[in-house]
Design a protein around this motif. Structure first.
Motif, PDB file in Angstrom:
ATOM      1  N   ILE A 116       0.831  -1.205   0.000  1.00  0.00           N
ATOM      2  CA  ILE A 116       0.000   0.000   0.000  1.00  0.00           C
ATOM      3  C   ILE A 116       0.867   1.259   0.000  1.00  0.00           C
ATOM      4  O   ILE A 116       0.629   2.208  -0.758  1.00  0.00           O
ATOM      5  N   LEU A 117       1.908   1.280   0.835  1.00  0.00           N
ATOM      6  CA  LEU A 117       2.787   2.446   0.897  1.00  0.00           C
ATOM      7  C   LEU A 117       3.521   2.662  -0.428  1.00  0.00           C
ATOM      8  O   LEU A 117       3.690   3.800  -0.885  1.00  0.00           O
ATOM      9  N   GLU A 118       3.960   1.581  -1.045  1.00  0.00           N
ATOM     10  CA  GLU A 118       4.622   1.692  -2.349  1.00  0.00           C
ATOM     11  C   GLU A 118       3.670   2.272  -3.388  1.00  0.00           C
ATOM     12  O   GLU A 118       4.048   3.128  -4.196  1.00  0.00           O
ATOM     13  N   ALA A 119       2.407   1.787  -3.369  1.00  0.00           N
ATOM     14  CA  ALA A 119       1.413   2.305  -4.313  1.00  0.00           C
ATOM     15  C   ALA A 119       1.142   3.779  -4.073  1.00  0.00           C
ATOM     16  O   ALA A 119       0.981   4.562  -5.022  1.00  0.00           O
ATOM     17  N   MET A 120       1.099   4.187  -2.802  1.00  0.00           N
ATOM     18  CA  MET A 120       0.871   5.600  -2.489  1.00  0.00           C
ATOM     19  C   MET A 120       2.017   6.468  -2.979  1.00  0.00           C
ATOM     20  O   MET A 120       1.811   7.544  -3.540  1.00  0.00           O
TER      21      MET A 120
END
Length: 308
Positions: free
Chosen positions: A115-119
């Protein structure tokens, strides 16, 4: 950017350690507010309040039921995906069908990293939702047998049992034995422009694929269902016939049951209804909602932006 983290502390695999790791990671990128759910329906209230307060992203840590409640709260605001906060899902339940259908890892720590990578990459997609009467759902609804299984599992959890694939499988076998010997086909499927399909024994409605997971195995009732299309329906005419057992085997093989004498399938429907001679068990996204005699279903395209 502002974010709200909605945590279900009672979810099967949600721990304080998982929550602390997620909080530290999110605070490195967001002005973060944290809310723990206290009762059924609380996540819906929290999400609706965050949307009204101008939050940019709502992150869930819990199971599919928590995600469903948050989605219903988000959908109460705005008139399109661009006007609502985005949704980010970190798996914390026993099955996590929605998160895994989006391609996210099953493990909460790995899911947080994804999720953090996608953000950071500003990566998201806009998905459609299903609607059953006044309740939105992300990946599936059920009218009949599978809802009765979920009812049995929820009762077992109230007695202290832990929600596991083995528990679902055991209760599914028990419910099938009861239903196949006592239950007469009582459902009717009606879609605009089509002849009604009466005398159906049970129905599964999908907004995406797979229908569910049995551990690591995908269970496919309508493999062509998609977040980018309308709703798919799989219905069985009888729970007694050998065709029902064969349909179950094909679901486990990931091919999905073929339409035929015992199986009714519909793909990419924008609206339809299911009615019953007498009230039948009903669920959305694995959340048991009691018994219903008639439910109207709608496909709601391009409803929500999801970080994935």
């Amino acid at each position: 950017m502002r974010a709200l983290l909605v945590v279900n502390p009672k979810a099967t695999t949600t721990t304080e350690r998982t929550r602390d790791v997620l909080v530290r990671a999110l605070r490195s990128q967001f002005e973060l507010e944290i809310s723990l759910t206290r009762r059924r329906g609380h996540a819906t209230e929290l999400a609706a309040g965050s949307a009204a307060d101008g939050v940019d992203v709502v992150v869930t840590l819990g199971g599919d039921g928590t995600v469903n409640e948050v989605v219903n709260g988000l959908m109460a605001s705005g008139t399109g995906a661009a006007s609502r906060p985005a949704l980010a899902v970190v798996p914390g339940g026993s099955t996590n069908v929605f998160a895994r259908a989006l391609g996210l890892p099953r493990d909460a720590t790995e899911g947080t990293g994804a999720i953090l990578e996608a953000m950071r990459a500003d990566r998201s997609r806009v998905i459609g939702l299903g609607m059953a009467d006044d309740r939105y759902f992300t990946f599936c609804a059920g009218f009949g047998l599978d809802a009765a299984v979920i009812r049995r599992v929820e009762r077992a959890r109230l007695r202290g049992r832990v929600s596991t694939p083995a528990l679902y499988l055991r209760e599914a076998v028990r419910q099938y034995v009861v239903a196949s010997t006592r239950h007469e086909p009582s459902l009717t499927l009606e879609a605009p422009g089509e002849e009604p399909e009466p005398e159906l024994a049970t129905a599964i409605i999908q907004n995406g694929a797979p229908w569910t997971f049995l551990g690591e195995r995908r269970v496919e009732s309508s493999p062509d269902a998609s977040f980018d299309k309308g709703l798919d329906v799989l219905a069985l005419r009888s729970l007694r016939a050998p065709g029902a057992a064969w349909a179950g085997l094909r679901m486990l093989s990931r091919r999905g049951p073929r339409p035929g004498q015992h199986v009714v399938r519909r793909h990419d429907l924008s609206e339809f209804s299911l009615s019953a001679v007498q009230p039948e068990p009903f669920h959305v996204d694995g959340d048991y909602l009691g018994e219903r005699q008639k439910v109207r279903f709608l496909s709601v395209p391009e409803s929500l932006r999801v970080i994935c």
